[in-house]
Design a protein around this motif. Structure first.
Motif, PDB file in Angstrom:
ATOM      1  N   THR A 338      91.826  19.225  -3.656  1.00  0.00           N
ATOM      2  CA  THR A 338      91.190  19.262  -4.967  1.00  0.00           C
ATOM      3  C   THR A 338      92.180  18.944  -6.084  1.00  0.00           C
ATOM      4  N   LYS A 339      91.677  18.304  -7.110  1.00  0.00           N
ATOM      5  CA  LYS A 339      92.455  18.038  -8.325  1.00  0.00           C
ATOM      6  C   LYS A 339      92.080  19.019  -9.442  1.00  0.00           C
ATOM      7  N   LEU A 340      91.342  20.052  -9.100  1.00  0.00           N
ATOM      8  CA  LEU A 340      90.949  21.053 -10.086  1.00  0.00           C
ATOM      9  C   LEU A 340      92.186  21.768 -10.623  1.00  0.00           C
ATOM     10  N   ASP A 341      92.266  21.887 -11.929  1.00  0.00           N
ATOM     11  CA  ASP A 341      93.415  22.533 -12.566  1.00  0.00           C
ATOM     12  C   ASP A 341      93.308  24.049 -12.414  1.00  0.00           C
ATOM     13  N   MET A 342      94.161  24.614 -11.565  1.00  0.00           N
ATOM     14  CA  MET A 342      94.234  26.069 -11.406  1.00  0.00           C
ATOM     15  C   MET A 342      95.679  26.537 -11.537  1.00  0.00           C
ATOM     16  N   ASP A 343      96.363  25.976 -12.512  1.00  0.00           N
ATOM     17  CA  ASP A 343      97.757  26.323 -12.798  1.00  0.00           C
ATOM     18  C   ASP A 343      97.778  27.547 -13.710  1.00  0.00           C
ATOM     19  N   GLU A 344      98.220  28.683 -13.164  1.00  0.00           N
ATOM     20  CA  GLU A 344      98.217  29.924 -13.948  1.00  0.00           C
ATOM     21  C   GLU A 344      99.084  29.828 -15.196  1.00  0.00           C
ATOM     22  N   SER A 345     100.114  28.994 -15.168  1.00  0.00           N
ATOM     23  CA  SER A 345     101.008  28.886 -16.331  1.00  0.00           C
ATOM     24  C   SER A 345     100.308  28.262 -17.528  1.00  0.00           C
ATOM     25  N   ARG A 346      99.175  27.607 -17.292  1.00  0.00           N
ATOM     26  CA  ARG A 346      98.421  26.961 -18.361  1.00  0.00           C
ATOM     27  C   ARG A 346      97.247  27.821 -18.804  1.00  0.00           C
ATOM     28  N   ARG A 347      97.211  29.069 -18.355  1.00  0.00           N
ATOM     29  CA  ARG A 347      96.090  29.961 -18.643  1.00  0.00           C
ATOM     30  C   ARG A 347      96.576  31.276 -19.261  1.00  0.00           C
ATOM     31  N   THR A 348      95.600  32.031 -19.735  1.00  0.00           N
ATOM     32  CA  THR A 348      95.822  33.388 -20.211  1.00  0.00           C
ATOM     33  C   THR A 348      95.171  34.341 -19.216  1.00  0.00           C
ATOM     34  N   THR A 349      95.826  35.460 -18.967  1.00  0.00           N
ATOM     35  CA  THR A 349      95.281  36.439 -18.028  1.00  0.00           C
ATOM     36  C   THR A 349      94.353  37.399 -18.759  1.00  0.00           C
ATOM     37  N   LYS A 350      93.163  37.564 -18.226  1.00  0.00           N
ATOM     38  CA  LYS A 350      92.177  38.492 -18.770  1.00  0.00           C
ATOM     39  C   LYS A 350      91.903  39.558 -17.725  1.00  0.00           C
ATOM     40  N   ARG A 351      92.020  40.826 -18.128  1.00  0.00           N
ATOM     41  CA  ARG A 351      91.839  41.927 -17.183  1.00  0.00           C
ATOM     42  C   ARG A 351      90.538  42.668 -17.459  1.00  0.00           C
ATOM     43  N   GLY A 352      89.846  43.006 -16.374  1.00  0.00           N
ATOM     44  CA  GLY A 352      88.608  43.757 -16.481  1.00  0.00           C
ATOM     45  C   GLY A 352      88.845  45.249 -16.544  1.00  0.00           C
ATOM     46  N   ARG A 353      87.752  45.996 -16.649  1.00  0.00           N
ATOM     47  CA  ARG A 353      87.850  47.451 -16.784  1.00  0.00           C
ATOM     48  C   ARG A 353      88.499  48.111 -15.577  1.00  0.00           C
ATOM     49  N   PHE A 354      88.332  47.515 -14.406  1.00  0.00           N
ATOM     50  CA  PHE A 354      88.837  48.133 -13.183  1.00  0.00           C
ATOM     51  C   PHE A 354      90.043  47.385 -12.628  1.00  0.00           C
ATOM     52  N   GLY A 355      90.761  46.690 -13.512  1.00  0.00           N
ATOM     53  CA  GLY A 355      91.993  46.030 -13.107  1.00  0.00           C
ATOM     54  C   GLY A 355      91.825  44.637 -12.547  1.00  0.00           C
ATOM     55  N   SER A 356      90.610  44.093 -12.556  1.00  0.00           N
ATOM     56  CA  SER A 356      90.398  42.734 -12.052  1.00  0.00           C
ATOM     57  C   SER A 356      91.088  41.727 -12.974  1.00  0.00           C
TER      58      SER A 356
END
Length: 390
Positions: A338-356
């Protein structure tokens, strides 16, 4: 459950399916002629548990499979599915995607859960999807081989919905969406139109919602990447089903949405169901800032405007691309090239209520995307309601 033995299977046959060049609905103003579906799934293997074969809906599904010429059916002696795992993970994945199982789910699967921001309750008729979207949302939600499991207890579930009317928290009683009544989402864990020609489950739901004497206002919601809508056009829907079509920029559709009807075909189906009187919607998802995204999404919005008459009940839902560590791992196993962009360095981390953890676009990118879509939807689709942005 997958991974368990089930004894000797019943007879195994082959499948042949043909489609006419044009499917024409009866001659009524609410049932226009529509092109034949551009994509129909042909499972190479169908597994049927004993309890599923005994249910009325299970028997209807078997009849539809036989009428469609599907002979590759194994009637199991019990209620456990055979193992679909193998030494070759890729081969096992492809075999699972080509397999449909007709089963009765455990009671835990039938406890209705809220599904914000879409609807008050999740109402599943199946789990799994035959499409090959390389960003598949189910990759992080469902465990085991990705077969499509069709629930055979649909009649019992529909009969028990009255007690939930007026008890939701997403649309019921809210200022913004209270007019929708109590909403039930049928496409959380499957694409119901992808399997409709084999199951009739969506039609059964539409008819029940349209004709049942409910204790309050209700709405069935379903979204799809397919276009096989001819059988839905003449149903007594009563305006209580909102059919939505998942659409995207041309680059996303062509690169990442395999084994689906292409967006132009979905827009043709959108036009047909709108002409048949259904309230309709589009789910623009997953939104990606690909090269030329403004031009591509502007073209998409103009295509929607051309498909839906001015003043028709139209909703818009906007969902940006995101992924989790678990879904990324699964998707790379499923689609290693896949050529889908899933580079964590280009994203922001969002956390859910239970640590997701979810990896979403950075705040600046999200603000730019959201501002553009809110302006352009208002301009190009006047009268449409933008339900949410996420």
């Amino acid at each position: 459950m997958p991974g368990r033995g089930s004894g000797n299977p019943g007879p195994v046959f082959s499948l042949v399916m043909t489609a006419p060049a044009l499917l024409t609905a009866p001659d009524t103003a609410a049932a226009p002629a529509v092109p034949a579906p551009s994509r129909l799934w042909t499972p190479k293997r169908v597994l049927v548990t004993r309890s599923a074969a005994e249910r009325p809906h299970g028997q209807r599904v078997l009849s539809r499979l036989e009428a469609a010429g599907v002979d590759a059916i194994e009637l199991l002696p019990g209620d456990r599915l055979p193992s679909l795992r193998g030494d070759d993970d890729r081969a096992a994945f492809m075999a699972a995607k080509d397999t449909m199982a007709l089963v009765v789910p455990p009671p835990s699967k039938r406890k209705l859960q809220p599904i914000p921001p879409s609807a008050d309750f999740r109402l599943d008729l199946a789990e799994g999807c035959p499409a090959h979207c390389q960003y598949c949302y189910l990759a992080g939600s469902l465990s085991g081989p990705p077969i499509t499991r069709v629930w055979a207890d649909l009649d019992e579930v529909l009969e028990g919905l009255d007690d939930h009317v007026g008890r939701g928290t997403v649309t019921s009683g809210t200022l913004e969406r209270g007019g929708e009544g109590t909403t039930f989402e049928a496409s959380c864990y499957t694409d119901p139109l992808a399997i409709e020609h084999l199951t009739g489950g969506l039609s059964r739901m539409v008819e029940h919602f349209g004709t049942h004497a409910w204790p309050g206002p209700v709405q069935l919601r379903a979204t799809t990447k397919f276009d096989d809508v001819a059988g839905l056009l003449v149903l007594p829907h009563g305006g209580r089903t909102r059919l939505r079509f998942s659409v995207n920029a041309t680059a996303v559709d062509r690169r990442f949405e395999g084994a689906t009807a292409k967006v132009p075909a979905r827009l043709g189906a959108l036009a047909a169901v709108a002409a048949a009187g259904y309230p309709v919607g589009v789910t623009i998802a997953p939104i990606m800032p690909v090269d030329g995204w403004r031009e591509q999404y502007a073209e998409l919005l103009d295509g929607i405007a051309a498909a839906v008459p001015a003043g028709h009940d139209l909703t818009v839902e906007c969902i940006t691309h995101r992924f989790t560590p678990g879904s990324k791992e699964t998707l790379l196993d499923w689609y290693p090239r896949t050529k889908l962009d899933m580079d964590e360095s280009r994203r922001t981390t969002k956390r859910g209520r239970f640590g997701s953890v979810k990896h979403v676009y950075p705040r600046e990118t999200m603000a730019e995307l959201r501002g553009w879509f809110e302006r352009e939807v208002a301009e190009r689709l006047p009268g449409a309601r933008l339900l949410y942005w996420t």
